[in-house]
Enzyme design. Structure first.
Site, mmCIF file in Angstrom:
data_model
loop_
_atom_site.group_PDB
_atom_site.id
_atom_site.type_symbol
_atom_site.label_atom_id
_atom_site.label_comp_id
_atom_site.label_asym_id
_atom_site.label_seq_id
_atom_site.Cartn_x
_atom_site.Cartn_y
_atom_site.Cartn_z
ATOM 1 C CE1 TYR A 98 -13.664 4.681 -7.655
ATOM 2 C CE2 TYR A 98 -15.477 3.718 -8.257
ATOM 3 C CZ TYR A 98 -14.902 3.495 -8.094
ATOM 4 O OH TYR A 98 -14.404 2.596 -7.002
ATOM 5 C CG ASN B 203 -8.152 -3.817 -2.882
ATOM 6 O OD1 ASN B 203 -9.364 -4.164 -3.188
ATOM 7 N ND2 ASN B 203 -7.377 -3.133 -2.099
ATOM 8 C CG ASP C 175 -1.823 0.711 0.713
ATOM 9 O OD1 ASP C 175 -2.754 0.271 1.027
ATOM 10 O OD2 ASP C 175 -2.118 2.168 0.914
ATOM 11 C CB ILE D 17 -17.932 -2.032 0.086
ATOM 12 C CG1 ILE D 17 -18.314 -2.787 -1.072
ATOM 13 C CG2 ILE D 17 -17.709 -3.224 1.825
ATOM 14 C CD1 ILE D 17 -19.062 -4.033 -0.846
HETATM 15 P P1 NAI Z 1 -10.257 2.303 0.524
HETATM 16 O O1 NAI Z 1 -10.385 3.704 0.813
HETATM 17 O O2 NAI Z 1 -10.699 1.950 2.320
HETATM 18 O O3 NAI Z 1 -8.303 1.785 0.423
HETATM 19 C C1 NAI Z 1 -8.251 1.417 -0.457
HETATM 20 C C2 NAI Z 1 -6.758 1.850 -0.127
HETATM 21 O O4 NAI Z 1 -5.615 2.116 -1.354
HETATM 22 C C3 NAI Z 1 -6.306 2.316 0.811
HETATM 23 O O5 NAI Z 1 -5.314 1.760 1.463
HETATM 24 C C4 NAI Z 1 -4.781 3.589 0.323
HETATM 25 O O6 NAI Z 1 -4.009 3.849 0.809
HETATM 26 C C5 NAI Z 1 -4.706 2.528 -1.306
HETATM 27 N N1 NAI Z 1 -3.997 3.713 -2.358
HETATM 28 C C6 NAI Z 1 -4.776 4.310 -3.242
HETATM 29 N N2 NAI Z 1 -3.927 4.998 -3.917
HETATM 30 C C7 NAI Z 1 -2.714 3.828 -4.278
HETATM 31 C C8 NAI Z 1 -1.578 3.915 -4.989
HETATM 32 N N3 NAI Z 1 -1.277 4.562 -5.981
HETATM 33 N N4 NAI Z 1 -0.240 2.867 -4.296
HETATM 34 C C9 NAI Z 1 -0.468 1.940 -3.436
HETATM 35 N N5 NAI Z 1 -2.127 1.949 -2.486
HETATM 36 C C10 NAI Z 1 -3.047 2.943 -2.953
HETATM 37 O O7 NAI Z 1 -11.383 1.791 0.013
HETATM 38 P P2 NAI Z 1 -12.434 0.056 -0.802
HETATM 39 O O8 NAI Z 1 -13.262 0.959 -0.523
HETATM 40 O O9 NAI Z 1 -11.142 -0.652 -0.115
HETATM 41 O O10 NAI Z 1 -11.712 -0.095 -2.114
HETATM 42 C C11 NAI Z 1 -10.510 -1.056 -2.134
HETATM 43 C C12 NAI Z 1 -10.949 -1.601 -4.010
HETATM 44 O O11 NAI Z 1 -12.272 -1.496 -4.204
HETATM 45 C C13 NAI Z 1 -10.971 0.058 -4.602
HETATM 46 O O12 NAI Z 1 -10.359 -0.237 -6.023
HETATM 47 C C14 NAI Z 1 -12.258 0.860 -5.103
HETATM 48 O O13 NAI Z 1 -12.519 1.442 -5.875
HETATM 49 C C15 NAI Z 1 -12.972 -0.939 -4.827
HETATM 50 N N6 NAI Z 1 -14.596 -0.637 -4.862
HETATM 51 C C16 NAI Z 1 -14.926 -0.072 -3.247
HETATM 52 C C17 NAI Z 1 -16.392 0.154 -3.601
HETATM 53 C C18 NAI Z 1 -16.587 0.721 -2.288
HETATM 54 O O14 NAI Z 1 -17.591 0.615 -2.339
HETATM 55 N N7 NAI Z 1 -15.713 1.081 -0.639
HETATM 56 C C19 NAI Z 1 -17.444 -0.190 -3.970
HETATM 57 C C20 NAI Z 1 -16.389 -0.379 -5.506
HETATM 58 C C21 NAI Z 1 -14.952 -1.149 -5.657
#
Ligand code: NAI
Length: 269
Positions: A174, A108, A55, A207
């Protein structure tokens, strides 16, 4: 009526214990400092895999590794910005040095987009969405696949979204990035189908993670507004996405590739 031999054949094809598919295997998870990534990393570890967690948030990803170790698993944490090829390469080098191979990857890491109509999206915001959500997936697969070829196969799951299969208002950057993930996943699945590497995507609905908190402003009203999009009447839990990711990686999904698996409580139905 089923004969004994038919029964035996069935027993051989229905996996009774998915954990057998993960024991002594190695999983790499990006965006593992938080939310869905952290939960999936823990799920891989509980299923018996060694897990490399990556991360951009160094402290958070170290905390995830610690959580895995406290639960009795093996983990290594790497700071990695998925938009930078050298970071991705270094994180995978670390994975190989620590655990000796790579079997599963959950790409992810992702960022949300501020809610804005297309003409108000700045070029910087567009680039940020595409760089992280799409280019990051490409870079990860570009460096993961050779390692899986060395192992004789593997399974990859890329994080798309409901916004990868349907347009959402005020979400052009997005949605474009997440539709791109689906196309990238399908093309990569075809490229490596014969090499025993299965590439799939997961498309989560709403989520309950810190991303969703930022998106809704974290208020009761904001949360209710997105829950109203969910026919199931609630947000999903990160565990409900992790379950799908592990299933896609398991032998139970041995004939599944190029699939954009929607796990969304009915949001896009
Ligand atoms: P979150 O914000 O809790 O976790 C995302 C993680 O990705 C964070 O730890 C962040 O530091 C990391 N990150 C961001 N940019 C980065 C980079 N350049 N290099 C490495 N790490 C990086 O978000 P969540 O909700 O856990 O999302 C995870 C995935 O699921 C994402 O791809 C998101 O688009 C997708 N998603 C989430 C939804 C939701 O409702 N939470 C719905 C649909 C998709």
């Amino acid at each position: 009526m089923m004969t004994n031999s038919q029964n035996n054949e069935l027993e051989q094809t229905i996996p009774t214990n998915m954990s057998e598919d993960f024991r002594d295997k190695v999983a790499f998870v990006t965006g593992a400092a938080s939310g869905i990534g952290r939960t999936a990393a823990l799920a891989f570890a509980r299923a018996g895999a060694d897990v490399a967690v990556a991360d951009i948030m160094e402290e958070g990803v170290q905390e995830t590794a610690q959580m895995i170790e406290e639960a009795g698993g093996q983990a290594t944490a790497v700071r990695c910005d998925v938009t930078q090829a050298e970071d991705v390469q270094a994180a995978l080098d670390e994975t190989i040095q620590t655990f000796g191979g790579l079997d599963f990857a959950f790409n992810n890491a992702g960022v949300e987009q501020e809610r804005l109509p297309l003409t108000e999206i700045t070029e910087e915001e567009w680039d940020r969405s595409i760089d992280t959500n799409l280019r990051g997936m490409f870079l990860c697969m570009k460096h993961e696949i050779p390692l899986m070829l060395d192992e004789g196969g593997g399974a990859i799951v890329n994080a798309s979204s409901g916004a990868g299969v349907k347009g959402f208002k005020a979400q052009a950057a997005y949605s474009a990035s997440k539709h791109g993930v689906v196309g990238l996943t399908k093309a990569a699945a075809l490229d490596y189908a014969e090499s025993n590497i299965r590439v799939n995507a997961v498309c989560p609905g709403i989520i309950d993670t810190s991303m969703m908190d930022r998106f809704t402003g974290g208020t009761e009203e904001g949360r209710q507004e997105v829950i109203d999009q969910e026919p199931i009447g609630r947000m999903g839990k990160p565990e409900e996405i992790a379950n799908a990711v592990l299933w896609l990686c398991s032998d139970a999904a041995s004939f599944v590739l190029g699939e954009a698996m929607v796990v969304d409580g009915g949001q896009t139905v």
